[in-house]
Design a protein around this motif. Structure first.
Motif, short mmCIF file in Angstrom:
data_model
loop_
_atom_site.label_atom_id
_atom_site.label_comp_id
_atom_site.label_asym_id
_atom_site.label_seq_id
_atom_site.Cartn_x
_atom_site.Cartn_y
_atom_site.Cartn_z
N ASP A 244 0.83 -1.20 0.00
CA ASP A 244 0.00 0.00 0.00
C ASP A 244 0.87 1.25 0.00
O ASP A 244 2.10 1.16 -0.08
CB ASP A 244 -0.97 -0.02 1.17
CG ASP A 244 -0.27 0.07 2.54
OD1 ASP A 244 0.93 0.37 2.58
OD2 ASP A 244 -0.95 -0.18 3.55
N ARG A 245 0.23 2.41 0.09
CA ARG A 245 1.00 3.66 0.00
C ARG A 245 1.96 3.85 1.18
O ARG A 245 2.89 4.65 1.12
CB ARG A 245 0.03 4.84 -0.16
CG ARG A 245 -0.41 5.49 1.03
CD ARG A 245 -1.02 6.87 0.90
NE ARG A 245 -2.18 7.01 0.05
CZ ARG A 245 -3.13 7.91 0.26
NH1 ARG A 245 -3.07 8.70 1.33
NH2 ARG A 245 -4.16 8.02 -0.56
N GLU A 265 -13.68 8.46 5.13
CA GLU A 265 -12.73 8.18 6.20
C GLU A 265 -12.82 9.26 7.27
O GLU A 265 -13.48 10.30 7.08
CB GLU A 265 -11.30 8.06 5.67
CG GLU A 265 -10.72 9.29 5.06
CD GLU A 265 -9.27 9.08 4.63
OE1 GLU A 265 -8.70 8.02 4.92
OE2 GLU A 265 -8.70 9.99 4.01
N HIS A 277 -10.29 9.63 -4.71
CA HIS A 277 -9.04 8.92 -4.98
C HIS A 277 -9.15 8.20 -6.33
O HIS A 277 -9.18 6.96 -6.40
CB HIS A 277 -8.72 7.92 -3.85
CG HIS A 277 -9.82 6.93 -3.57
ND1 HIS A 277 -9.83 5.66 -4.09
CD2 HIS A 277 -10.94 7.02 -2.83
CE1 HIS A 277 -10.90 5.02 -3.68
NE2 HIS A 277 -11.60 5.83 -2.91
N GLU A 280 -6.45 5.38 -7.20
CA GLU A 280 -6.18 4.34 -6.20
C GLU A 280 -7.41 3.46 -6.02
O GLU A 280 -8.54 3.88 -6.29
CB GLU A 280 -5.83 4.96 -4.84
CG GLU A 280 -4.52 5.71 -4.80
CD GLU A 280 -4.25 6.26 -3.40
OE1 GLU A 280 -3.07 6.24 -2.98
OE2 GLU A 280 -5.20 6.71 -2.74
N TRP A 282 -9.13 1.58 -2.74
CA TRP A 282 -9.07 1.45 -1.29
C TRP A 282 -9.67 0.11 -0.91
O TRP A 282 -10.68 -0.32 -1.46
CB TRP A 282 -9.83 2.60 -0.62
CG TRP A 282 -9.12 3.93 -0.74
CD1 TRP A 282 -8.01 4.22 -1.48
CD2 TRP A 282 -9.48 5.14 -0.07
NE1 TRP A 282 -7.66 5.53 -1.33
CE2 TRP A 282 -8.54 6.13 -0.47
CE3 TRP A 282 -10.51 5.49 0.80
CZ2 TRP A 282 -8.61 7.44 -0.01
CZ3 TRP A 282 -10.57 6.80 1.27
CH2 TRP A 282 -9.63 7.76 0.87
N TRP A 293 -8.70 2.17 5.74
CA TRP A 293 -8.51 1.70 4.37
C TRP A 293 -7.06 1.32 4.11
O TRP A 293 -6.14 1.97 4.59
CB TRP A 293 -8.92 2.78 3.38
CG TRP A 293 -10.38 3.11 3.32
CD1 TRP A 293 -10.98 4.25 3.77
CD2 TRP A 293 -11.42 2.31 2.74
NE1 TRP A 293 -12.33 4.21 3.52
CE2 TRP A 293 -12.62 3.03 2.89
CE3 TRP A 293 -11.45 1.06 2.13
CZ2 TRP A 293 -13.85 2.55 2.44
CZ3 TRP A 293 -12.67 0.57 1.68
CH2 TRP A 293 -13.85 1.30 1.84
N LYS A 295 -4.73 1.67 1.18
CA LYS A 295 -4.78 2.52 0.00
C LYS A 295 -3.67 2.13 -0.98
O LYS A 295 -2.48 2.21 -0.66
CB LYS A 295 -4.64 3.99 0.41
CG LYS A 295 -5.74 4.42 1.38
CD LYS A 295 -5.53 5.83 1.91
CE LYS A 295 -6.65 6.22 2.89
NZ LYS A 295 -6.44 7.59 3.44
#
Length: 372
Positions: A244-245, A265, A277, A280, A282, A293, A295
């Motif tokens: 993820d990020r 969120e 987003h 992306e 989630w 999430w 992400k």
């Protein structure tokens, strides 16, 4: 001994956790059904192919699944039991607001039933049966080859990027506990199947249309021009990372909830906010809206973010799919012995692996039509 008791206790705990997660999935689906119903209160809901996308502050909710293959022909002869039959496929989409079942049907000489074919059916559905809702919630099982893969993720992302829906949530139910509204629809068809005499695929389409007397299913006959290469098109622009990020690893098989477009969120002040987003996906491992999430960037960095929607996917099939020689031999034997003469032409037009496609066959027109 102690080791056996510990293993037994762990197995019981794992089973309890599995059942709890399955129950949570069904509770989530029930809550989404109620949200969908409330979102349409006081609003008109027209379903057609000319409704403007993304024009109503409401929610569409669907479930989708593939039915067990339908044998063709479907006859009660003992000798047919030991012979290979042609498979007719039925991909069902159930509208959870109207309780309308939509059936997308084709046979195995026309197209396969992988991720591109499932995406093509969904694409046809979203274009033909529009409501104008801004949000979509969809449910399916976790079958990797058909539903839980990059192709489906890319197709859902494209629905948002093309402004079909602002927000899309897709939920995968827990393995082994995937009862969907489609199963009820398929049960009606299976009951009708027991007494249905079917010689060619197009007769299955008629059987399915007439299976439900209370609310007839809408059957869409899929043709080769309807099947698009979503797998190839998605692979050009999308790539699913394994981190993820924040650099944390995840496995797609553990994921139960996907969100595209706009996601909710909690900000630093504890307020619920909506965040856009577009590039992306989630994800959540559970069905809880309280879980933070995961992400993950979905669109390749080398893709132009100003032009992420490429041209439509290319047509996937341009000729009949050849069958295994042994299956083709069995089908022609069945046709010669058990199929009426006016339907045998369909089987004589089927092609086997290694055979040249011939345009000068004596069986033309409806006999060789891909919709038969």
């Amino acid at each position: 001994n102690t080791e056996d008791e510990e293993e037994k206790q762990k197995a019981q705990e794992d089973l309890k956790a599995h059942q709890t997660k399955a129950d949570n999935g069904y509770k989530c689906k029930s809550a989404d059904r109620e949200r969908t119903r409330q979102s349409w209160e006081g609003k008109s809901r027209e379903v057609s192919d000319d409704v403007i996308f993304n024009s109503k502050d409401a929610i569409d909710m669907i479930t989708f699944d593939l039915q067990q293959n339908l044998p063709t022909p479907n006859l009660n002869h003992n000798d047919i039991f030991y012979l290979r039959q042609l498979w007719t496929y039925n991909f069902g989409i159930h509208d959870c607001f109207t309780e309308q079942g939509y059936m997308f049907m084709w046979h195995e000489a026309l197209a396969k039933r992988g991720a591109s074919e499932i995406s093509s059916c969904l694409n046809t559905f979203f274009n033909r049966f529009r409501t104008g809702a801004r949000s979509l919630v969809s449910y399916s099982d976790s079958c990797g080859g058909q539903n839980k893969n990059l192709t489906i993720l890319g197709m859902l992302s494209d629905l948002h990027l093309a402004n079909v829906y602002q927000s899309i949530d897709h939920i995968y139910l827990e393995r082994g506990h995937t009862y969907l509204e489609n199963d009820r629809d398929f049960g009606i068809i299976e009951k009708r199947k027991q007494c249905a005499e079917v010689y060619i695929p197009s007769q299955w389409y008629k059987v399915v249309r007439e299976a439900s007397l209370k609310k007839p299913f809408q059957v869409v006959e899929m043709h080769q021009e309807n099947f698009l290469d979503f797998k190839g098109a998605v692979a050009q622009r999308y790539a699913l990372q394994n981190k993820d990020r924040n650099g944390e690893r995840f496995l797609l098989r553990e994921i139960h909830w996907l969100n595209f477009g706009w996601g909710a969120e909690i900000d630093r002040d504890g307020r619920k906010i909506m965040v856009h987003h577009p590039y992306e996906v989630w994800m959540r491992r559970s069905f809880s809206s309280e879980e933070p999430w995961i992400k993950v960037r979905l669109i390749k960095r080398e893709s132009s973010e100003n032009n992420v929607i490429a041209s439509p996917p290319a047509q996937l099939y341009h000729s009949q799919i050849p069958l295994k020689p042994a299956k083709l031999k069995d089908l022609r034997k069945i046709a010669s012995q058990h199929v009426p003469p006016d339907h045998r032409g369909f089987y004589l037009c089927l092609r086997g692996e290694g055979e040249e496609s011939s345009d000068d066959t004596e069986y033309t027109g409806s006999d060789c039509s891909a919709s038969n």
